[in-house]
Design a protein around this motif. Structure first.
Motif, mmCIF file in Angstrom:
data_model
loop_
_atom_site.group_PDB
_atom_site.id
_atom_site.type_symbol
_atom_site.label_atom_id
_atom_site.label_comp_id
_atom_site.label_asym_id
_atom_site.label_seq_id
_atom_site.Cartn_x
_atom_site.Cartn_y
_atom_site.Cartn_z
ATOM 1 N N ARG A 28 44.296 26.589 77.371
ATOM 2 C CA ARG A 28 44.409 27.956 77.936
ATOM 3 C C ARG A 28 43.822 28.451 79.390
ATOM 4 N NH1 ARG A 28 47.703 30.986 74.982
ATOM 5 N NH2 ARG A 28 48.033 30.242 72.773
ATOM 6 N N GLU A 29 42.713 27.712 79.683
ATOM 7 C CA GLU A 29 42.078 27.838 80.784
ATOM 8 C C GLU A 29 42.252 26.589 81.866
ATOM 9 O OE1 GLU A 29 37.957 28.463 79.860
ATOM 10 O OE2 GLU A 29 38.302 29.716 78.784
ATOM 11 N N GLU B 12 31.818 19.938 79.692
ATOM 12 C CA GLU B 12 32.204 21.172 79.187
ATOM 13 C C GLU B 12 33.536 21.022 78.165
ATOM 14 O OE1 GLU B 12 33.276 23.683 82.600
ATOM 15 O OE2 GLU B 12 31.262 23.614 83.342
ATOM 16 N N GLU B 13 33.633 21.750 77.233
ATOM 17 C CA GLU B 13 34.493 21.670 76.323
ATOM 18 C C GLU B 13 36.025 22.078 76.858
ATOM 19 O OE1 GLU B 13 35.985 23.630 71.825
ATOM 20 O OE2 GLU B 13 34.102 24.199 72.868
ATOM 21 N N PHE B 14 36.894 21.331 76.528
ATOM 22 C CA PHE B 14 38.350 21.428 77.275
ATOM 23 C C PHE B 14 38.958 22.486 76.377
ATOM 24 C CE2 PHE B 14 42.878 20.436 76.883
ATOM 25 C CZ PHE B 14 43.115 20.825 78.291
ATOM 26 N N LYS B 15 39.504 23.462 77.247
ATOM 27 C CA LYS B 15 40.309 24.648 76.823
ATOM 28 C C LYS B 15 41.601 24.806 77.471
ATOM 29 C CE LYS B 15 35.938 27.193 76.088
ATOM 30 N NZ LYS B 15 35.166 28.764 76.407
ATOM 31 N N GLN C 133 46.163 19.487 73.854
ATOM 32 C CA GLN C 133 44.773 18.877 73.620
ATOM 33 C C GLN C 133 45.036 17.663 72.595
ATOM 34 O OE1 GLN C 133 41.757 21.350 72.462
ATOM 35 N NE2 GLN C 133 40.212 20.184 72.580
ATOM 36 N N THR D 294 41.163 21.393 87.412
ATOM 37 C CA THR D 294 40.648 20.877 86.239
ATOM 38 C C THR D 294 40.659 19.157 86.348
ATOM 39 O OG1 THR D 294 41.747 22.520 84.773
ATOM 40 C CG2 THR D 294 41.115 20.566 83.626
#
Length: 417
Positions: free
Chosen positions: A47-48, A42-45, A4, A53
């Motif tokens: 690990r997801e 949406e918040e970037f994650k 990130q 994406t």
């Protein structure tokens, strides 16, 4: 693999994307491209991360058999339809095909220009809004009308055979070769295939009224025999002894010569087609998704992360020196890191050749056949010297900034005192 960014990176001022990759076990089928992930509601994650994406830019080598390319894919927002469209660079260059390190660079400029480089060498360039991408980032102003269909009676042949033309009576369109009228059959030509044996004598009791050959009473026609397809059985015949030493046997035909009056197939002349309407053109309609793409990079969502999407069939993928930058500083950093990658690649090449040289020596091959050349050694040394010099300049600049900051702080203390 993903990371990130500390803060979203806007793209309207351009971007430099570069990384180094090595396929130490080969690269026959697999992708090793970098995705610059898009900022969304949406918040970037990290690990997801998922294959779906959203991303703004995808760049890097991809190969599977004969299909190989360095992908450049841009996801741009159409401000009219509010749809994000995926645009692929059509003339994507081919990636390197060896086991050495290579540096892949993509530069997107705010003036709409793009560049693709491999090991610092330009492999592709153009304008973002031009027709280099499919579909183009600049939508067409008009689209073909799907309801406008070419009429069945539309005539596009500008000329047709003259219906009033008549084939001349003396037109000779026979084949190029005709029977030679001057040819004469030789007097000693024997074209009989079978003749009576002059030395044969009729045996006593021969029945003249019966045929010389009869069908074998024991023979039976095969169940699958078809007279129309297979024909009838033919018994072998005695060769004609009169043919031995003769010019030839069988029916005689005159030899062929070129026809002196041959003109070729007769073709009527062409005249203007009275029904000609010209090439048919499909009607166009205004494109409801049209807009003027004056700043294509502003159509790309800001970047919040980077990720490698890997699809591999061999092990040994190694990544290094990943750079995401912009402006002149980004270009300078890319050039510096590119030189380091070039020096590393030459070192790898020299090591591989030395290993190969040792293997050739052990196998009894020609000693020294794979040794690194003098030019390669000198180039590797020069690149390493350049890298060290640039690193020293960088360190000197940082030291100068620190000294200037210390002097400024000391002066401030004196003033305050």
């Amino acid at each position: 693999m993903t990371a990130q960014l500390q803060e979203p990176l806007l793209l309207q001022d351009g971007i430099v994307v570069q990384y180094e990759v090595q396929f130490s076990q080969g690269h026959t089928c697999g992708g090793a491209y970098l995705k610059l992930l898009s900022q969304t509601a949406e918040e970037f994650k990290p690990r997801e991360l998922r294959p779906k994406t959203p991303f703004s830019i995808m760049f890097g080598p991809d190969r599977c058999g004969p299909d190989s390319r360095v992908h450049v894919i841009l996801n741009a927002l159409n401000p009219v339809t509010q749809q994000v469209i995926e645009h692929h660079l059509m003339s994507a260059p081919a990636p390197k095909d060896d086991k050495l390190s290579h540096v892949y660079t993509l530069v997107l400029y705010p003036n709409q220009m793009y560049k693709v480089l491999i090991d610092g060498k330009l492999k592709g360039t153009g304008l973002l809004a031009a027709a280099d991408f499919s579909p183009p980032l600049q939508p067409p102003a008009e689209l073909p009308d799907p309801e406008h269909i070419k009429p069945e009676d539309w005539v596009e042949e500008e000329e047709i055979d003259d219906p009033a033309a008549v084939k001349p009576d003396d037109w000779d369109d026979r084949k190029l070769m005709i029977d030679d009228p001057a040819a004469v059959k030789p007097d000693d030509w024997d074209d009989r295939k079978l003749i009576p044996d002059p030395n044969a004598q009729k045996p006593h009791g021969w029945l003249d009224a019966l045929p010389a050959r009869v069908a074998d009473p024991a023979a039976k026609k095969p169940e699958k025999w078809d007279d129309d397809r297979h024909g009838y059985w033919m018994r072998p015949s005695m060769p004609n002894p009169a043919c031995e030493g003769a010019p030839g046997c069988g029916p005689w035909t005159a030899p062929m010569i070129s026809n002196p009056s041959y003109k070729g197939p007769w073709i009527p002349p062409k005249v203007k087609n009275p029904a000609y309407k010209g090439p048919w053109q499909q009607r166009t309609l205004p494109n409801p998704a049209y807009f003027k793409a004056e700043a294509p990079l502003s159509l790309l969502a800001p970047i919040v992360g980077v990720a490698f999407e890997l699809w591999v069939t061999e092990p040994g993928y190694t990544f290094d020196n990943i750079l995401i930058g912009r402006g002149q500083q980004g270009l300078e950093a890319a050039a510096y890191m590119g030189k380091a990658g070039q020096a590393r690649r030459l070192a790898q090449l020299i090591v591989l050749r030395m290993i190969n040289r040792a293997l050739v020596g052990k196998s009894g091959g020609r000693a020294g056949a794979a040794a690194p050349t003098k030019e390669e050694l000198e180039e590797a040394a020069a690149l390493e010297e350049d890298r060290k010099a640039e690193e020293q300049i960088k360190q000197d600049k940082q030291a100068a900034k620190l000294r200037a900051a210390s002097k400024a702080a000391a002066a401030a203390d004196v003033t305050n005192g």
